[in-house]
Motif scaffolding. Structure first.
Motif, PDB file in Angstrom:
ATOM      1  N   TRP A  37      69.269 110.713 106.454  1.00 63.90           N
ATOM      2  CA  TRP A  37      68.580 109.946 107.505  1.00 63.90           C
ATOM      3  C   TRP A  37      68.148 108.606 106.929  1.00 63.90           C
ATOM      4  O   TRP A  37      67.276 108.553 106.071  1.00 63.90           O
ATOM      5  CB  TRP A  37      67.364 110.717 108.017  1.00 63.90           C
ATOM      6  CG  TRP A  37      66.799 110.184 109.285  1.00 63.90           C
ATOM      7  CD1 TRP A  37      67.193 110.523 110.544  1.00 63.90           C
ATOM      8  CD2 TRP A  37      65.743 109.242 109.447  1.00 63.90           C
ATOM      9  NE1 TRP A  37      66.449 109.836 111.473  1.00 63.90           N
ATOM     10  CE2 TRP A  37      65.555 109.051 110.836  1.00 63.90           C
ATOM     11  CE3 TRP A  37      64.936 108.532 108.560  1.00 63.90           C
ATOM     12  CZ2 TRP A  37      64.607 108.184 111.353  1.00 63.90           C
ATOM     13  CZ3 TRP A  37      63.989 107.665 109.073  1.00 63.90           C
ATOM     14  CH2 TRP A  37      63.823 107.500 110.462  1.00 63.90           C
ATOM     15  N   PHE A  89      67.239 103.155 111.797  1.00 62.31           N
ATOM     16  CA  PHE A  89      66.273 103.326 112.871  1.00 62.31           C
ATOM     17  C   PHE A  89      65.121 102.328 112.763  1.00 62.31           C
ATOM     18  O   PHE A  89      63.998 102.629 113.108  1.00 62.31           O
ATOM     19  CB  PHE A  89      65.732 104.765 112.870  1.00 62.31           C
ATOM     20  CG  PHE A  89      66.773 105.783 113.245  1.00 62.31           C
ATOM     21  CD1 PHE A  89      67.019 106.082 114.575  1.00 62.31           C
ATOM     22  CD2 PHE A  89      67.522 106.410 112.277  1.00 62.31           C
ATOM     23  CE1 PHE A  89      67.979 107.011 114.921  1.00 62.31           C
ATOM     24  CE2 PHE A  89      68.492 107.347 112.620  1.00 62.31           C
ATOM     25  CZ  PHE A  89      68.723 107.642 113.949  1.00 62.31           C
ATOM     26  N   LEU A 131      68.553 102.104 118.384  1.00 61.98           N
ATOM     27  CA  LEU A 131      69.339 103.319 118.129  1.00 61.98           C
ATOM     28  C   LEU A 131      68.498 104.545 118.472  1.00 61.98           C
ATOM     29  O   LEU A 131      67.449 104.785 117.873  1.00 61.98           O
ATOM     30  CB  LEU A 131      69.800 103.371 116.670  1.00 61.98           C
ATOM     31  CG  LEU A 131      70.608 104.606 116.277  1.00 61.98           C
ATOM     32  CD1 LEU A 131      71.895 104.721 117.066  1.00 61.98           C
ATOM     33  CD2 LEU A 131      70.927 104.601 114.793  1.00 61.98           C
ATOM     34  N   VAL A 132      68.966 105.293 119.443  1.00 62.61           N
ATOM     35  CA  VAL A 132      68.243 106.499 119.841  1.00 62.61           C
ATOM     36  C   VAL A 132      68.676 107.674 118.978  1.00 62.61           C
ATOM     37  O   VAL A 132      67.860 108.399 118.429  1.00 62.61           O
ATOM     38  CB  VAL A 132      68.487 106.789 121.343  1.00 62.61           C
ATOM     39  CG1 VAL A 132      67.945 108.144 121.726  1.00 62.61           C
ATOM     40  CG2 VAL A 132      67.866 105.710 122.193  1.00 62.61           C
ATOM     41  N   ALA A 133      69.987 107.853 118.863  1.00 63.83           N
ATOM     42  CA  ALA A 133      70.502 108.972 118.077  1.00 63.83           C
ATOM     43  C   ALA A 133      71.954 108.726 117.718  1.00 63.83           C
ATOM     44  O   ALA A 133      72.657 107.975 118.393  1.00 63.83           O
ATOM     45  CB  ALA A 133      70.381 110.276 118.865  1.00 63.83           C
ATOM     46  N   LYS A 134      72.366 109.333 116.621  1.00 65.23           N
ATOM     47  CA  LYS A 134      73.792 109.331 116.311  1.00 65.23           C
ATOM     48  C   LYS A 134      74.230 110.744 115.956  1.00 65.23           C
ATOM     49  O   LYS A 134      73.524 111.482 115.290  1.00 65.23           O
ATOM     50  CB  LYS A 134      74.134 108.321 115.217  1.00 65.23           C
ATOM     51  CG  LYS A 134      73.485 108.541 113.874  1.00 65.23           C
ATOM     52  CD  LYS A 134      74.066 107.535 112.883  1.00 65.23           C
ATOM     53  CE  LYS A 134      73.499 107.692 111.503  1.00 65.23           C
ATOM     54  NZ  LYS A 134      74.023 106.703 110.559  1.00 65.23           N
ATOM     55  N   PHE A 135      75.397 111.100 116.437  1.00 65.68           N
ATOM     56  CA  PHE A 135      75.917 112.450 116.270  1.00 65.68           C
ATOM     57  C   PHE A 135      77.222 112.394 115.502  1.00 65.68           C
ATOM     58  O   PHE A 135      78.031 111.501 115.718  1.00 65.68           O
ATOM     59  CB  PHE A 135      76.229 113.096 117.626  1.00 65.68           C
ATOM     60  CG  PHE A 135      75.062 113.233 118.546  1.00 65.68           C
ATOM     61  CD1 PHE A 135      74.626 112.154 119.294  1.00 65.68           C
ATOM     62  CD2 PHE A 135      74.406 114.443 118.689  1.00 65.68           C
ATOM     63  CE1 PHE A 135      73.551 112.270 120.169  1.00 65.68           C
ATOM     64  CE2 PHE A 135      73.330 114.580 119.565  1.00 65.68           C
ATOM     65  CZ  PHE A 135      72.905 113.487 120.301  1.00 65.68           C
ATOM     66  N   THR A 136      77.440 113.365 114.638  1.00 58.97           N
ATOM     67  CA  THR A 136      78.780 113.563 114.105  1.00 58.97           C
ATOM     68  C   THR A 136      79.367 114.726 114.905  1.00 58.97           C
ATOM     69  O   THR A 136      78.664 115.672 115.242  1.00 58.97           O
ATOM     70  CB  THR A 136      78.759 113.943 112.616  1.00 58.97           C
ATOM     71  OG1 THR A 136      78.039 115.175 112.471  1.00 58.97           O
ATOM     72  CG2 THR A 136      78.078 112.877 111.778  1.00 58.97           C
ATOM     73  N   LEU A 137      80.643 114.612 115.244  1.00 57.64           N
ATOM     74  CA  LEU A 137      81.277 115.671 116.020  1.00 57.64           C
ATOM     75  C   LEU A 137      82.468 116.226 115.262  1.00 57.64           C
ATOM     76  O   LEU A 137      83.371 115.491 114.874  1.00 57.64           O
ATOM     77  CB  LEU A 137      81.746 115.147 117.382  1.00 57.64           C
ATOM     78  CG  LEU A 137      80.716 114.862 118.464  1.00 57.64           C
ATOM     79  CD1 LEU A 137      81.394 114.639 119.789  1.00 57.64           C
ATOM     80  CD2 LEU A 137      79.696 115.980 118.592  1.00 57.64           C
ATOM     81  N   LEU A 154      79.200 121.924 112.748  1.00 57.12           N
ATOM     82  CA  LEU A 154      79.972 121.271 113.814  1.00 57.12           C
ATOM     83  C   LEU A 154      79.406 119.909 114.165  1.00 57.12           C
ATOM     84  O   LEU A 154      80.135 118.998 114.522  1.00 57.12           O
ATOM     85  CB  LEU A 154      79.994 122.132 115.081  1.00 57.12           C
ATOM     86  CG  LEU A 154      80.718 123.455 115.007  1.00 57.12           C
ATOM     87  CD1 LEU A 154      80.918 124.005 116.395  1.00 57.12           C
ATOM     88  CD2 LEU A 154      82.059 123.315 114.316  1.00 57.12           C
ATOM     89  N   SER A 155      78.097 119.777 114.113  1.00 59.64           N
ATOM     90  CA  SER A 155      77.522 118.491 114.466  1.00 59.64           C
ATOM     91  C   SER A 155      76.235 118.278 113.702  1.00 59.64           C
ATOM     92  O   SER A 155      75.478 119.218 113.463  1.00 59.64           O
ATOM     93  CB  SER A 155      77.238 118.412 115.968  1.00 59.64           C
ATOM     94  OG  SER A 155      76.667 117.157 116.270  1.00 59.64           O
ATOM     95  N   GLU A 156      76.045 117.030 113.303  1.00 61.14           N
ATOM     96  CA  GLU A 156      74.762 116.658 112.735  1.00 61.14           C
ATOM     97  C   GLU A 156      74.255 115.489 113.542  1.00 61.14           C
ATOM     98  O   GLU A 156      74.974 114.519 113.750  1.00 61.14           O
ATOM     99  CB  GLU A 156      74.888 116.271 111.270  1.00 61.14           C
ATOM    100  CG  GLU A 156      73.522 116.108 110.645  1.00 61.14           C
ATOM    101  CD  GLU A 156      73.609 115.574 109.229  1.00 61.14           C
ATOM    102  OE1 GLU A 156      73.596 116.376 108.309  1.00 61.14           O
ATOM    103  OE2 GLU A 156      73.669 114.347 109.095  1.00 61.14           O
ATOM    104  N   CYS A 157      73.048 115.611 114.013  1.00 57.90           N
ATOM    105  CA  CYS A 157      72.479 114.543 114.817  1.00 57.90           C
ATOM    106  C   CYS A 157      71.323 113.919 114.061  1.00 57.90           C
ATOM    107  O   CYS A 157      70.441 114.612 113.574  1.00 57.90           O
ATOM    108  CB  CYS A 157      71.980 115.102 116.141  1.00 57.90           C
ATOM    109  SG  CYS A 157      71.019 113.905 117.057  1.00 57.90           S
ATOM    110  N   GLN A 158      71.374 112.603 113.931  1.00 58.26           N
ATOM    111  CA  GLN A 158      70.248 111.882 113.351  1.00 58.26           C
ATOM    112  C   GLN A 158      69.582 111.122 114.474  1.00 58.26           C
ATOM    113  O   GLN A 158      70.254 110.461 115.254  1.00 58.26           O
ATOM    114  CB  GLN A 158      70.738 110.908 112.290  1.00 58.26           C
ATOM    115  CG  GLN A 158      71.394 111.612 111.125  1.00 58.26           C
ATOM    116  CD  GLN A 158      71.822 110.645 110.065  1.00 58.26           C
ATOM    117  OE1 GLN A 158      71.346 109.519 110.000  1.00 58.26           O
ATOM    118  NE2 GLN A 158      72.742 111.068 109.227  1.00 58.26           N
ATOM    119  N   MET A 159      68.267 111.229 114.535  1.00 62.30           N
ATOM    120  CA  MET A 159      67.588 110.577 115.660  1.00 62.30           C
ATOM    121  C   MET A 159      66.310 109.885 115.220  1.00 62.30           C
ATOM    122  O   MET A 159      65.764 110.151 114.163  1.00 62.30           O
ATOM    123  CB  MET A 159      67.290 111.608 116.746  1.00 62.30           C
ATOM    124  CG  MET A 159      66.347 112.691 116.313  1.00 62.30           C
ATOM    125  SD  MET A 159      66.282 114.033 117.495  1.00 62.30           S
ATOM    126  CE  MET A 159      67.401 115.205 116.755  1.00 62.30           C
ATOM    127  N   GLY A 175      63.151 107.804 119.671  1.00 64.88           N
ATOM    128  CA  GLY A 175      63.653 107.479 121.008  1.00 64.88           C
ATOM    129  C   GLY A 175      64.118 108.703 121.770  1.00 64.88           C
ATOM    130  O   GLY A 175      64.407 108.627 122.954  1.00 64.88           O
TER     131      GLY A 175
END
Lengths: 152, 106
Positions: free
Chosen positions: A32, A37, A100-106, B59-64, B67
């Motif tokens: 992070w 952010f 930037l609210v959020a970022k996802f890896t898919l 499968l997924s990692e979300c950084q937030m 917000g």
């Protein structure tokens, strides 16, 4: 100063505990990034995240967003896309203090689909950027906010 | 940590995919709000990372940031999942708190 055995063991425990805490926080910092952010305008945030890259507007991204959000504290969003090999998905809210609210890896074993709820400070564009095959695609949609979130 | 888990997970299998929805009890404080009685600022407290794993595979990692709305809600669709598969959702916040929960797909 003389240290007895009990004191020595106590010191040792404290030292090892703080050491493990240190390594722990290092791991979380690696994933992070505060800089991602940080609060600056959207353009600066985009320039920092995607330096010298072209972000194409794509019709292959579909956003389900309310036209008018009655409460900026909870804005639901659903993102779907027909772009292949999606690696990352970013959600930005143009006029939030932190865009930037959020970022996802898919992972490829996930459908190109994300549902989430986020906050909006005021009426502005919501931008979703998708990274696939080292290319960037974006989709913008204006959302009117009646009552602002983000501490309003 | 609290006895009750902060994470709720629901899953539903469809013909082409499995829908996974999660709701997390978290204040997601921005650090900009003030206590309405004392006027003191409420310190920032928000989830930073959330991970979704399926049978041990991430499968997924979300950084937030802050917000994301209070009591965050997320949904994902897994292409291939069977009954009995294990879904794990875990989160970590800016104060070092964390939680994790397993869910078995029915």
């Amino acid at each position: 100063m003389q240290i007895n055995r009990r004191q020595f063991v106590k010191n040792l425990l404290t030292a090892s505990a703080s050491l493990s805490l240190l390594t722990f926080s290092k791991i979380s910092f690696a994933t992070w990034l505060r800089s991602d952010f940080s609060s600056h305008p959207l353009e600066a945030s985009l320039a920092e995240l995607f330096p010298e890259k072209v972000i194409k507007t794509s019709r292959k991204i579909k956003l389900k967003l309310p036209r008018t959000a009655e409460n900026g504290n909870i804005v639901p969003i659903t993102i779907t896309s027909s772009i292949e090999n999606i690696e990352k998905v970013y959600i930005f809210s143009e006029k939030n203090p932190v865009p930037l609210v959020a970022k996802f890896t898919l992972d490829p074993s996930l459908e190109p689909y994300i549902g989430a709820r986020f906050k909006m400070q005021e009426s502005c564009d919501v931008i979703v950027i998708i990274e696939a095959d080292d290319k960037l695609y974006q989709k913008r949609q204006y959302v009117k906010v009646t009552i602002g979130g983000c501490g309003g | 940590m609290a006895n009750r888990s902060t994470i709720k997970i629901r899953s539903k299998r469809f013909a082409d995919y499995t829908l996974v929805r999660t709701l997390i009890a978290h204040s997601m404080e921005t650090g900009k709000r003030k206590n309405s009685d004392s006027g003191e600022p409420i310190p920032a407290h928000f989830i930073q990372t959330l991970t979704l794993t399926h049978n041990g595979k991430r499968l997924s990692e979300c950084q937030m940031g802050f917000g994301i709305a209070k009591n965050p809600f997320f949904s994902f669709k897994i292409k291939q999942a069977n009954a009995g598969d294990k879904i794990t959702i875990s989160w970590q916040d800016n104060l070092g708190l964390s939680d994790s929960k397993d869910h078995i797909i029915q």
